[in-house]
Scaffold this active site. Structure first.
Site, PDB file in Angstrom:
ATOM      1  N   SER A  29       0.847  -1.193   0.000  1.00  0.00           N
ATOM      2  CA  SER A  29       0.000   0.000   0.000  1.00  0.00           C
ATOM      3  C   SER A  29       0.873   1.230   0.000  1.00  0.00           C
ATOM      4  O   SER A  29       2.022   1.193   0.450  1.00  0.00           O
ATOM      5  CB  SER A  29      -0.864   0.014   1.256  1.00  0.00           C
ATOM      6  OG  SER A  29      -0.005   0.115   2.385  1.00  0.00           O
ATOM      7  N   LYS A  30       0.299   2.323  -0.487  1.00  0.00           N
ATOM      8  CA  LYS A  30       1.151   3.512  -0.595  1.00  0.00           C
ATOM      9  C   LYS A  30       1.368   4.195   0.747  1.00  0.00           C
ATOM     10  O   LYS A  30       2.195   5.074   0.856  1.00  0.00           O
ATOM     11  CB  LYS A  30       0.649   4.470  -1.665  1.00  0.00           C
ATOM     12  CG  LYS A  30      -0.747   4.976  -1.518  1.00  0.00           C
ATOM     13  CD  LYS A  30      -0.999   6.000  -2.623  1.00  0.00           C
ATOM     14  CE  LYS A  30      -2.383   6.573  -2.494  1.00  0.00           C
ATOM     15  NZ  LYS A  30      -3.243   6.431  -3.604  1.00  0.00           N
ATOM     16  N   ARG A  31       0.638   3.763   1.751  1.00  0.00           N
ATOM     17  CA  ARG A  31       0.922   4.309   3.082  1.00  0.00           C
ATOM     18  C   ARG A  31       2.245   3.768   3.611  1.00  0.00           C
ATOM     19  O   ARG A  31       2.925   4.398   4.407  1.00  0.00           O
ATOM     20  CB  ARG A  31      -0.197   3.977   4.055  1.00  0.00           C
ATOM     21  CG  ARG A  31      -1.312   5.019   4.063  1.00  0.00           C
ATOM     22  CD  ARG A  31      -2.306   4.791   5.177  1.00  0.00           C
ATOM     23  NE  ARG A  31      -2.814   3.430   5.199  1.00  0.00           N
ATOM     24  CZ  ARG A  31      -2.627   2.564   6.195  1.00  0.00           C
ATOM     25  NH1 ARG A  31      -1.955   2.922   7.269  1.00  0.00           N
ATOM     26  NH2 ARG A  31      -3.130   1.356   6.125  1.00  0.00           N
TER      27      ARG A  31
END
Ligand code: GLU
Length: 494
Positions: free
Chosen positions: A256-258
């Protein structure tokens, strides 16, 4: 020529995703290994989220990586168009066929009704599924509601009993993956705006484009029985399936881009080499000959086999990618490296001259990413070194001791005429022998005086590149700074 045809089918709804490259790489390697074709299809049926910029970024990213496709929206091919938004008539026509054969039906349920239904299912702790209200509407009723322009979707009429199974080239290695039909939703195939859902468009296109193997991420496994049903309903042969393990964050959650940079653009912009990126993505799912970690695309193409696909959960570990990037940077010839560095360096800093070649040669070992050129070489390009005088003073050394080291160094280097690495190093070593200080202390003071930092390219090579006049000036400057400190604080009294 084999009949193998594979595709990647990205949805252009955001920055080009590392997952697209990961799947594309496996498609590519398999297609090239088998002498087949690799197709790019843009799945842009989600009109609200799809953008032209995103599509362009995907094409650019694939080009950057060198995952060349044989057919696609920008290169054409015999099975086009390769953009789903240009194929809507085809989907509609196919959805109508399914209604005619009793495999699909019109559903008039409103958004409000469906959300009410879902709430009640939630309350009863049932999985969210269409309750079948419109499954058995009479043909007359359907006609009159359509005539009255009531909005309708098309749904797949999933049998309520029985099982649907398929075999996967990666998962369960040939054992059937089985789904109970009663757990499968009456999937919407065509929306009321006339656009297909992923499921319908994907199956129709894979069939019409004669895709033989569907390689995709394992998050699509649960959609596969719906697809198998669609193939059956159309009377078509389904392709073979290979569901690849999902890329994961360090904590094993889905990437995920988090928690990770997921855009291929980010990696390109930060100086990762496409060949390192490919090798890294390959490692996520492919066991190379004898557990090798460093191998190129050609090797993967040559050795490709479904038996080599790993089923363990691959962790997307950027440290590993950086390490690989360093390995690939070190393998480049200096001229090639200069070309690759150019877009990252401050304008005008990289010419074709001998000094540039030497400079790049000495930082090559230390570069992890191409965008580090300025960080390692800034001190060559200025005569105003910006460093704090405290950094000149090595650990366990006092200011006066540092001054003594640098004064001795200045004396010694003033006597050196042949300003090349070897005599410069000999002089440095001679200094260590004569002085009562450790090599680490002497070289650290020297390094900071010359390069402005405790972390630099090799010291004597750097001095050679700087030249005699500039190097000596830096030693004098460092001494002056120590002197100033002495004046300011009154701590140094020798
Ligand atoms: N459009 C889907 C995606 O974005 C394609 C999945 C598939 O390969 O079937 O991943």
């Amino acid at each position: 020529m084999s009949n193998v045809r594979v595709r990647i089918a990205p949805s252009p709804t955001g920055p080009p995703h590392v997952g697209t490259a990961y799947i594309g790489l496996f498609d590519y390697a398999f297609a090239r290994h088998a002498g087949g074709k690799f197709v790019l299809r843009i799945e842009d049926t989600d009109q609200e989220r799809s953008t032209k910029e995103s599509e362009e970024a995907i094409l650019r990213a694939l080009r950057w990586l060198g995952l060349e496709y044989d057919e696609g929206p920008d290169v054409g091919g015999p099975y086009g168009p390769y953009r789903q938004s240009e194929r809507t008539d085809i989907y509609r026509e196919h959805a109508m066929k399914l209604v005619a054969t009793g495999h699909a039906y019109h559903c008039f349920c409103t958004r409000e009704r469906l959300s009410q239904m879902r709430k009640e299912q939630q309350k009863r702790k049932q999985p969210p599924m269409y309750d079948g209200t419109c499954r058995e509407l009479s043909a007359d009723e359907v006609r009159s509601r359509l005539d009255a322009a009531e909005p309708a979707v098309f749904r797949l009429k999933v049998p309520r009993e029985g099982e649907t199974a398929y075999t996967d080239l990666v998962r369960k290695k040939g054992e059937p993956v089985v789904f109970q039909n009663r757990h499968i939703d009456d999937q919407v195939l065509l929306k009321s705006d006339g656009f297909p859902t992923y499921h319908l468009a994907n199956v129709v296109d894979d069939h019409l484009m004669e895709i033989t193997h569907v390689v995709r991420a394992e998050e699509w496994v649960n959609s596969t029985p719906k697809h198998i049903m669609l193939y059956k309903a159309f009377g078509w042969e389904p392709p073979k399936y290979a569901h690849m393990p999902l890329l994961r964050n360090r904590d094993k959650s889905k990437i995920s881009k988090r928690k990770n940079h997921t855009s291929l653009d980010w990696y390109r912009e930060h100086g990762f080499l496409p060949e390192a990126m490919l090798n890294f993505l390959a490692l996520m799912g492919f066991s190379a000959e004898e557990g090798e970690e460093v191998f190129d695309l050609d090797a993967m193409v040559r050795d490709f086999s479904w038996d080599r696909i790993k089923t363990s959960q691959p962790i997307f570990d950027v440290d590993k990618l950086e390490w690989l990037n360093g390995v690939y940077i070190r393998e480049l010839g200096v001229d090639e490296l200069i070309e690759r560095l150019r877009p990252f360096a401050e304008a005008g800093r990289l010419d074709q001259g001998e000094t540039t070649r030497k400079m790049v040669g000495i930082i090559q070992e230390r570069l992890k990413t191409l965008d580090e050129f300025d960080k390692w070489t800034w001190f060559f390009f200025t005569d105003e070194l910006d460093y704090d005088v405290e950094t000149l003073i090595p650990k366990k050394t006092t200011g006066p001791e540092t001054a003594a080291i640098l004064r001795a160094a200045l004396d010694a280097y003033e006597g050196v005429d042949e300003w090349t690495t070897e005599p410069l190093e000999q002089t440095g070593r001679g200094l260590c022998d004569r002085l009562e200080f450790k090599v680490g202390q002497v070289f650290m003071a020297l390094r900071v005086a010359i390069t402005g930092s405790g972390q630099s390219p090799p010291l004597f090579e750097s001095m050679e590149i700087l030249g005699r006049t500039r190097s000596l000036a830096r030693l004098r400057d460092a001494l002056a700074r120590l002197g100033e400190q002495e004046g300011e604080t009154g701590r140094i009294a020798d």
